[in-house]
Design an enzyme around this catalytic site. Sequence first.
Site, PDB file in Angstrom:
ATOM      1  CG  ASP A   4      26.703  16.616  27.878  1.00 33.36           C
ATOM      2  OD1 ASP A   4      26.148  17.734  26.877  1.00 33.36           O
ATOM      3  OD2 ASP A   4      26.433  16.343  28.925  1.00 33.36           O
ATOM      4  CG  HIS A  57      23.703  10.409  32.614  1.00 37.54           C
ATOM      5  ND1 HIS A  57      22.804  10.229  33.500  1.00 37.54           N
ATOM      6  CD2 HIS A  57      23.522  11.220  31.473  1.00 37.54           C
ATOM      7  CE1 HIS A  57      21.986  11.168  33.159  1.00 37.54           C
ATOM      8  NE2 HIS A  57      22.484  11.998  32.210  1.00 37.54           N
TER       9      HIS A  57
END
Length: 370
Positions: A307, A256
């Site tokens: 996710d 991320h």
Amino acid sequence: MTATKGLEGIVATTSSISSIIDGVLTYRGYNIDDLAEYATFEEVVYLLWFGNLPNQDELSELRERIDEFAAIPSAVIEQMKLYPSNANTMAVLRSAISALALYDGTANDMSREANVDKAIKLQAQLPTIIAAFARIREGKEPISPKAGYSIANNFLYMLSGEEPENNAVVAMDKALVLHADHELNASTFAARVTVATLSDIYSGVVSAVGALKGPLHGGANEAVMRMLEEIGSLNRVDDYIQQKLDNKEKIMGFGHRVYKNGDPRAKHLQKMSRELGNMKGNLELYEMSTRIEELVTGQKGLKPNVDFYSASVYTMLGIPRDLFTPIFAISRVSGWTAHILEQYENNRIIRPRAEYTGPSSQLFIPIQER
């Protein structure tokens, strides 16, 4: 002027809605761990819009307003029946939200009161749109929302026509809490850019949906599930992942830009994945996911993001893969509309500059001489 690719590290605005500081995600100053553990999604929605957690009367009033607006115009249902059954679900959602604006007489009313009402409508109606299309494409009639149900409960009910198990409702509600807002992400920024022109709230949400549709944003959870389906079983995980690592291929659901030491939302989804697997008596998706995490984190140092485990959670809730990103939108519309309301309150059109890298001092040559 020097460009910063992807605007990384650029502070584009001020906001009091959510923050990511030293890897800790908060909504209005409340740690995401506390909200995921103790708050309902409706409480989080109220918090994002109004700046404080609701008391019981305020929460009841919000739930009543959501019930009031949850049904969508019959004309929108009829339009969705004309969409191709294999249409991209995010494209369907984008189109249906545009259509909602046509049937809202207050769509262009820019007062705070009208915009809060429209935020409630959008929050109430997105689950209805998604569940309706999921049934329409299977040749079934949409199911109307039930008054008195939470957003999570109503969505699962409208999707299947059956009363969902309590564990499933709790898992869905927690997933909605975890996805509700995430500072100035791509879709939220897109929404704020749109409404900074004083365009309407529906246009802002359509812009956000367009950004969320991309596989590097909301579509990543679908890509994770596609990977799990390709692998097929736990005993094939090692070879599949090792080949990708050796080929330096991207493995979706890891890493991320903001979180360098791990996404704080991932642990909650991992726990939900295990609990749902136990409930269904089948832990294979959970075990495949944890083994992938061991390999990728062990060799690359990358940790799972929100996710990664949401893919197995939604699958074990019986939700088709191409509805994962629209479910993300059901949650994130709370954050989008909070940011839109904030943008309207202290607006300045968002108009950055670009570093020019093209030719200079060109001489114009008449067309006859070219």
